[in-house]
Design a protein around this motif. Structure first.
Motif, PDB file in Angstrom:
ATOM      1  N   ALA A 189      -0.095  27.275  -4.203  1.00 13.13           N
ATOM      2  CA  ALA A 189       1.354  27.482  -4.359  1.00 13.13           C
ATOM      3  C   ALA A 189       1.680  27.920  -5.785  1.00 13.13           C
ATOM      4  O   ALA A 189       2.512  28.800  -5.999  1.00 13.13           O
ATOM      5  N   VAL A 190       0.997  27.309  -6.761  1.00 14.61           N
ATOM      6  CA  VAL A 190       1.262  27.662  -8.166  1.00 14.61           C
ATOM      7  C   VAL A 190       0.903  29.139  -8.395  1.00 14.61           C
ATOM      8  O   VAL A 190       1.656  29.886  -9.031  1.00 14.61           O
TER       9      VAL A 190
ATOM     10  N   GLN B 140       0.825  -1.214   0.000  1.00 15.03           N
ATOM     11  CA  GLN B 140       0.000   0.000   0.000  1.00 15.03           C
ATOM     12  C   GLN B 140       0.866   1.275   0.000  1.00 15.03           C
ATOM     13  O   GLN B 140       1.880   1.337   0.683  1.00 15.03           O
ATOM     14  N   LYS B 141       0.444   2.250  -0.810  1.00 19.80           N
ATOM     15  CA  LYS B 141       1.221   3.501  -0.943  1.00 19.80           C
ATOM     16  C   LYS B 141       0.465   4.648  -0.290  1.00 19.80           C
ATOM     17  O   LYS B 141      -0.762   4.700  -0.339  1.00 19.80           O
ATOM     18  N   ILE B 142       1.227   5.608   0.267  1.00 22.53           N
ATOM     19  CA  ILE B 142       0.633   6.800   0.876  1.00 22.53           C
ATOM     20  C   ILE B 142       1.234   8.020   0.187  1.00 22.53           C
ATOM     21  O   ILE B 142       2.451   8.066  -0.027  1.00 22.53           O
ATOM     22  N   LYS B 143       0.394   9.022  -0.139  1.00 21.00           N
ATOM     23  CA  LYS B 143       0.938  10.239  -0.762  1.00 21.00           C
ATOM     24  C   LYS B 143       1.576  11.105   0.320  1.00 21.00           C
ATOM     25  O   LYS B 143       0.908  11.512   1.274  1.00 21.00           O
ATOM     26  N   VAL B 144       2.897  11.370   0.185  1.00 20.94           N
ATOM     27  CA  VAL B 144       3.594  12.153   1.213  1.00 20.94           C
ATOM     28  C   VAL B 144       4.054  13.531   0.713  1.00 20.94           C
ATOM     29  O   VAL B 144       4.196  14.459   1.507  1.00 20.94           O
ATOM     30  N   TRP B 145       4.318  13.680  -0.587  1.00 19.50           N
ATOM     31  CA  TRP B 145       4.788  14.978  -1.120  1.00 19.50           C
ATOM     32  C   TRP B 145       3.800  15.475  -2.161  1.00 19.50           C
ATOM     33  O   TRP B 145       3.511  14.769  -3.137  1.00 19.50           O
ATOM     34  N   ASP B 146       3.302  16.716  -1.957  1.00 25.33           N
ATOM     35  CA  ASP B 146       2.356  17.273  -2.939  1.00 25.33           C
ATOM     36  C   ASP B 146       3.110  17.702  -4.203  1.00 25.33           C
ATOM     37  O   ASP B 146       4.352  17.747  -4.224  1.00 25.33           O
ATOM     38  N   GLY B 147       2.348  18.053  -5.236  1.00 26.55           N
ATOM     39  CA  GLY B 147       2.936  18.407  -6.534  1.00 26.55           C
ATOM     40  C   GLY B 147       3.862  19.612  -6.453  1.00 26.55           C
ATOM     41  O   GLY B 147       4.864  19.675  -7.165  1.00 26.55           O
TER      42      GLY B 147
ATOM     43  N   ASP C 136      -1.945   6.528   7.442  1.00 28.72           N
ATOM     44  CA  ASP C 136      -2.651   6.720   6.184  1.00 28.72           C
ATOM     45  C   ASP C 136      -3.583   7.925   6.265  1.00 28.72           C
ATOM     46  O   ASP C 136      -4.509   8.064   5.499  1.00 28.72           O
ATOM     47  N   VAL C 137      -3.269   8.844   7.207  1.00 25.48           N
ATOM     48  CA  VAL C 137      -4.015  10.103   7.286  1.00 25.48           C
ATOM     49  C   VAL C 137      -3.561  10.968   6.107  1.00 25.48           C
ATOM     50  O   VAL C 137      -2.387  10.961   5.754  1.00 25.48           O
ATOM     51  N   LYS C 138      -4.500  11.735   5.489  1.00 28.22           N
ATOM     52  CA  LYS C 138      -4.111  12.566   4.337  1.00 28.22           C
ATOM     53  C   LYS C 138      -3.200  13.709   4.804  1.00 28.22           C
ATOM     54  O   LYS C 138      -3.558  14.470   5.698  1.00 28.22           O
ATOM     55  N   VAL C 139      -1.983  13.784   4.216  1.00 23.98           N
ATOM     56  CA  VAL C 139      -1.028  14.804   4.665  1.00 23.98           C
ATOM     57  C   VAL C 139      -0.687  15.808   3.573  1.00 23.98           C
ATOM     58  O   VAL C 139       0.130  16.680   3.772  1.00 23.98           O
ATOM     59  N   THR C 140      -1.304  15.675   2.379  1.00 23.58           N
ATOM     60  CA  THR C 140      -0.973  16.621   1.302  1.00 23.58           C
ATOM     61  C   THR C 140      -2.198  17.431   0.890  1.00 23.58           C
ATOM     62  O   THR C 140      -3.332  16.985   1.030  1.00 23.58           O
ATOM     63  N   LYS C 141      -1.916  18.646   0.379  1.00 21.53           N
ATOM     64  CA  LYS C 141      -2.981  19.518  -0.124  1.00 21.53           C
ATOM     65  C   LYS C 141      -2.806  19.693  -1.617  1.00 21.53           C
ATOM     66  O   LYS C 141      -1.705  19.498  -2.142  1.00 21.53           O
ATOM     67  N   SER C 142      -3.855  20.158  -2.299  1.00 22.33           N
ATOM     68  CA  SER C 142      -3.733  20.493  -3.723  1.00 22.33           C
ATOM     69  C   SER C 142      -2.726  21.640  -3.869  1.00 22.33           C
ATOM     70  O   SER C 142      -2.749  22.593  -3.087  1.00 22.33           O
TER      71      SER C 142
END
Ligand code: HEM
Ligand code: HEM
Length: 218
Positions: free
Chosen positions: A193-194, A2-9, A183-189
């Motif tokens: 930042a853009v 299982q993968k978790i998203k850790v770094w946002d775009g 597995d708590v969501k740690v990234t934002k859209s």
């Protein structure tokens, strides 16, 4: 696995654009291509200021507050893996050192002259003594930045030998769940930042960047 998203775009783009920008800054300085050096410098300034703002309003793993750890926690993170999403305690010190070195390099560059044709945009407001000192800082701080980059890459290789695929996470954004233990969501859209980056970049390029840009494209 299982993968978790850790770094946002934004964090991922920031990192790899920073690598390209620093390489461009080094080679342009070596080759005496000062217009390119200035444009790349303003690009890097916009990138770093956006990263610092994202450290206040951005994803949990981008927060500047998440980079603050006691020296004891940093020492412990060499021997124990803390299995949390984001930078380890020791890694956080490295990131703070990078931010300080990059800010020093950028601010000193704004007050540096090549004594021939090109002056940083703040040279006209500074005394000769300050300009001389800024040039000294710009030259010597780059050496420190260079050693920090070597140490950073060596550390990433050592983590890889210990089984942590940090580069893959900085490219794809995802880490193995067992490496981050949550597995708590740690990234934002990254859109805010853009927008901040585009506004800062446009502001810098239309003012300080206008002259070197017109040279580059003439
Ligand atoms: C000019 C050279 C480089 C600079 C200035 C640099 C700077 C940084 C900074 C500031 C961060 C923190 C990212 C953030 O939170 O915003 C970071 C993280 C990272 N960098 Fe670099 N980097 C460089 C080259 C590289 C290279 C060549 C690699 C690949 C081998 C690499 C791999 C990574 C990885 C994997 C992370 C995440 C570390 C972690 O999980 O804690 N970097 N780097
Ligand atoms: C992170 C950003 C930057 C990096 C990594 C960087 C890197 C360098 C390097 C390696 C040199 C050659 C230094 C030497 O050997 O004496 C240099 C020279 C120079 N840089 Fe930068 N620079 C950056 C940003 C800037 C900025 C924003 C400006 C001004 C807008 C600037 C203006 C200059 C000038 C005028 C020189 C020529 C100094 C001389 O000929 O003695 N730099 N820079």
């Amino acid at each position: 696995m299982q993968k978790i998203k850790v770094w946002d775009g934004f964090i991922r783009s920031f990192h790899w654009l920073l690598v390209i920008a620093i390489a461009t800054l080094y080679f342009s300085a070596e080759e005496g291509m000062m217009e390119l050096h200035f444009v790349a410098g303003y690009f890097t300034l916009a990138l770093l200021l956006t990263r610092l703002a994202w450290g206040v309003v951005g994803s949990q793993t981008a927060k500047l507050s998440a980079l603050l750890h006691s020296p004891i926690a940093a020492l412990k993170s060499f021997t124990q893996t803390d299995n949390k999403p984001g930078h380890s305690a020791a890694g956080s010190y490295m990131v703070l050192v990078f931010f300080a070195l990059l800010l020093t390099q950028l601010v000193s560059g704004l007050m540096t002259t090549d004594d021939i044709l090109t002056d940083g945009p703040l040279v006209e407001y500074a005394s000769n003594q300050v300009v001389e000192w800024a040039g000294w800082v710009h030259h010597n701080n780059f050496d420190l930045l260079f050693y920090a980059i070597i140490l950073h890459v060596v550390a990433i290789v050592i983590y890889r030998l210990k089984g942590k695929k940090l580069v893959k996470a900085m490219v794809t954004g995802y880490a193995d769940k067992e490496d981050c233990g949550s597995d708590v969501k740690v990234t934002k859209s990254p859109w805010l930042a853009v927008i901040i980056f585009v506004l800062l970049l446009a502001g810098l390029m239309m003012t300080w960047g206008a002259e070197p840009l017109s040279y580059l494209f003439s």
